[in-house]
Design a protein around this motif. Sequence first.
Motif, PDB file in Angstrom:
ATOM      1  N   VAL A   9       5.061   3.869  -5.902  1.00 13.25           N
ATOM      2  CA  VAL A   9       5.695   2.564  -5.749  1.00 13.25           C
ATOM      3  C   VAL A   9       6.565   2.332  -6.984  1.00 13.25           C
ATOM      4  O   VAL A   9       6.179   2.686  -8.096  1.00 13.25           O
ATOM      5  N   GLU A  10       7.780   1.797  -6.755  1.00 13.09           N
ATOM      6  CA  GLU A  10       8.707   1.510  -7.841  1.00 13.09           C
ATOM      7  C   GLU A  10       9.147   0.050  -7.744  1.00 13.09           C
ATOM      8  O   GLU A  10       9.501  -0.428  -6.668  1.00 13.09           O
ATOM      9  N   ILE A  46      -1.261  -4.699  -5.032  1.00 12.57           N
ATOM     10  CA  ILE A  46      -0.537  -3.438  -4.945  1.00 12.57           C
ATOM     11  C   ILE A  46      -1.522  -2.287  -5.105  1.00 12.57           C
ATOM     12  O   ILE A  46      -2.275  -2.235  -6.077  1.00 12.57           O
ATOM     13  N   SER A  47      -1.524  -1.362  -4.149  1.00 13.44           N
ATOM     14  CA  SER A  47      -2.328  -0.148  -4.206  1.00 13.44           C
ATOM     15  C   SER A  47      -1.347   1.022  -4.214  1.00 13.44           C
ATOM     16  O   SER A  47      -0.442   1.076  -3.387  1.00 13.44           O
ATOM     17  N   TYR A  73       0.862  -1.173   0.000  1.00 16.76           N
ATOM     18  CA  TYR A  73       0.000   0.000   0.000  1.00 16.76           C
ATOM     19  C   TYR A  73       0.905   1.232   0.000  1.00 16.76           C
ATOM     20  O   TYR A  73       1.450   1.601   1.042  1.00 16.76           O
ATOM     21  N   ALA A  74       1.087   1.853  -1.168  1.00  8.01           N
ATOM     22  CA  ALA A  74       1.949   3.026  -1.303  1.00  8.01           C
ATOM     23  C   ALA A  74       1.061   4.236  -1.569  1.00  8.01           C
ATOM     24  O   ALA A  74       0.461   4.345  -2.639  1.00  8.01           O
ATOM     25  N   GLY A  83      -0.388 -10.371  -8.776  1.00 13.09           N
ATOM     26  CA  GLY A  83      -1.504  -9.919  -7.953  1.00 13.09           C
ATOM     27  C   GLY A  83      -2.204  -8.764  -8.637  1.00 13.09           C
ATOM     28  O   GLY A  83      -1.872  -8.381  -9.757  1.00 13.09           O
ATOM     29  N   LEU A  84      -3.189  -8.210  -7.970  1.00 18.70           N
ATOM     30  CA  LEU A  84      -3.907  -7.057  -8.506  1.00 18.70           C
ATOM     31  C   LEU A  84      -3.060  -5.800  -8.356  1.00 18.70           C
ATOM     32  O   LEU A  84      -2.374  -5.617  -7.354  1.00 18.70           O
TER      33      LEU A  84
END
Length: 132
Positions: A92-93, A104-105, A87-88, A119-120
């Motif tokens: 996010v890199e 990943i959000s 959760y960024a 994943g999503l």
Amino acid sequence: MFFKKKYVDELLHPTIEDFDTIVGASTVIHGRIVTDTGLRIDGTVIGDIEGQANGKISVALGKTGKVEGDIHAYRVLIAGYVEGNIYAAERVEFHKDSIVQGDISYGSIAVEHGARLLGLVIQNPISSAAAN
């Protein structure tokens, strides 16, 4: 007619991050980490990592780094292995050869060729609206 192609890393620009806490390559931590300063992980963390909600905390995972748990931070930089959700809030890199098994959000995202995301991948509407 043919030109030599110069490789220019336009996707992931070097950033200056401040990491007051470093988990060394030979260190294994079992448990939840809550931090209000930048965190770099070159070892293993088995547990969740959380940046303080009010801070603009960066969490970086080096090539030898491994996290088995969720990561919550303002900015997340991944070059190693994550088994958990990310959760960024801001960015996010994912660097070459990074592996993420989890959702990943993010507010904004950069992915180098060779990164594997399993994943999503969902843009956070609140973060993306704040960026405009």
